[in-house]
Write a protein that holds these residues in place. Structure first.
Motif, PDB file in Angstrom:
ATOM      1  N   GLU A   5       0.863  -1.184   0.000  1.00  0.00           N
ATOM      2  CA  GLU A   5       0.000   0.000   0.000  1.00  0.00           C
ATOM      3  C   GLU A   5       0.894   1.225   0.000  1.00  0.00           C
ATOM      4  O   GLU A   5       2.032   1.172   0.464  1.00  0.00           O
ATOM      5  CB  GLU A   5      -0.868   0.050   1.256  1.00  0.00           C
ATOM      6  N   THR A   7       0.766   5.522   0.947  1.00  0.00           N
ATOM      7  CA  THR A   7       0.078   6.719   1.408  1.00  0.00           C
ATOM      8  C   THR A   7       1.073   7.863   1.320  1.00  0.00           C
ATOM      9  O   THR A   7       2.281   7.642   1.249  1.00  0.00           O
ATOM     10  CB  THR A   7      -0.464   6.562   2.846  1.00  0.00           C
ATOM     11  N   GLU A  37      -3.572   4.299   8.754  1.00  0.00           N
ATOM     12  CA  GLU A  37      -3.908   4.535   7.350  1.00  0.00           C
ATOM     13  C   GLU A  37      -3.541   3.360   6.448  1.00  0.00           C
ATOM     14  O   GLU A  37      -4.056   3.237   5.349  1.00  0.00           O
ATOM     15  CB  GLU A  37      -3.185   5.791   6.857  1.00  0.00           C
TER      16      GLU A  37
END
Length: 146
Positions: A5, A7, A37
């Motif tokens: 992921e 961010t 997050e």
């Protein structure tokens, strides 16, 4: 779903603009709990920024979590049990389980005190990662030879 992921937490000068924390009642300007997050399981990360003279305002300790503070900008101090330690750019402070800690940005800091706090749980990491696999693969930024 992929195994990674991404961010964006912004540049250091943007960290203070984020309002966050581990719980709404304990949130403040300049704290971003990045592991809230992303789907992190074994490590945690916060990005932090305090104005000169601002302090945590509390002491805390962990019974299972180990923390690593990596200071990037500004000048500050950490209370570690009965010691007072000066911190600034390049300071890296490991705080083990059972150690009381608190921190502040020094009132005469040339700017905000900015740091990352990396948290890890109760599993001991091997000195050399024993679970890695290497492969001969072309680098993704290299043009194919032709």
């Amino acid at each position: 779903m992929t195994g990674y992921e991404i961010t964006e937490i912004g540049g250091l000068d943007q960290w203070r603009d984020h309002f966050g924390g581990f719980a709404p009642a304990r949130s403040r300007d300049g704290r971003r709990v990045v592991d809230h997050e992303l789907a992190m399981q074994y490590i945690g990360l916060t990005a932090n920024a305090l104005e000169p003279g601002e302090q945590a305002g509390y002491w805390h300790t962990h019974s299972e979590v180990e923390e690593l503070y990596v200071f990037l900008e500004g000048r500050g101090q950490m209370g570690l049990d009965d010691d007072l330690v000066e911190v600034g750019p390049g300071s890296v402070v490991r705080v083990g389980q059972g150690v009381w800690r608190t921190w502040r940005a020094h009132p005469e800091s040339p700017g905000q005190l900015r740091w990352l706090c990396i948290r890890a749980g109760a599993e001991v990491l091997p000195e050399v990662p024993s679970d890695s696999t290497r492969a001969e693969r072309p680098m993704p930024w290299s043009a194919p030879e032709g």
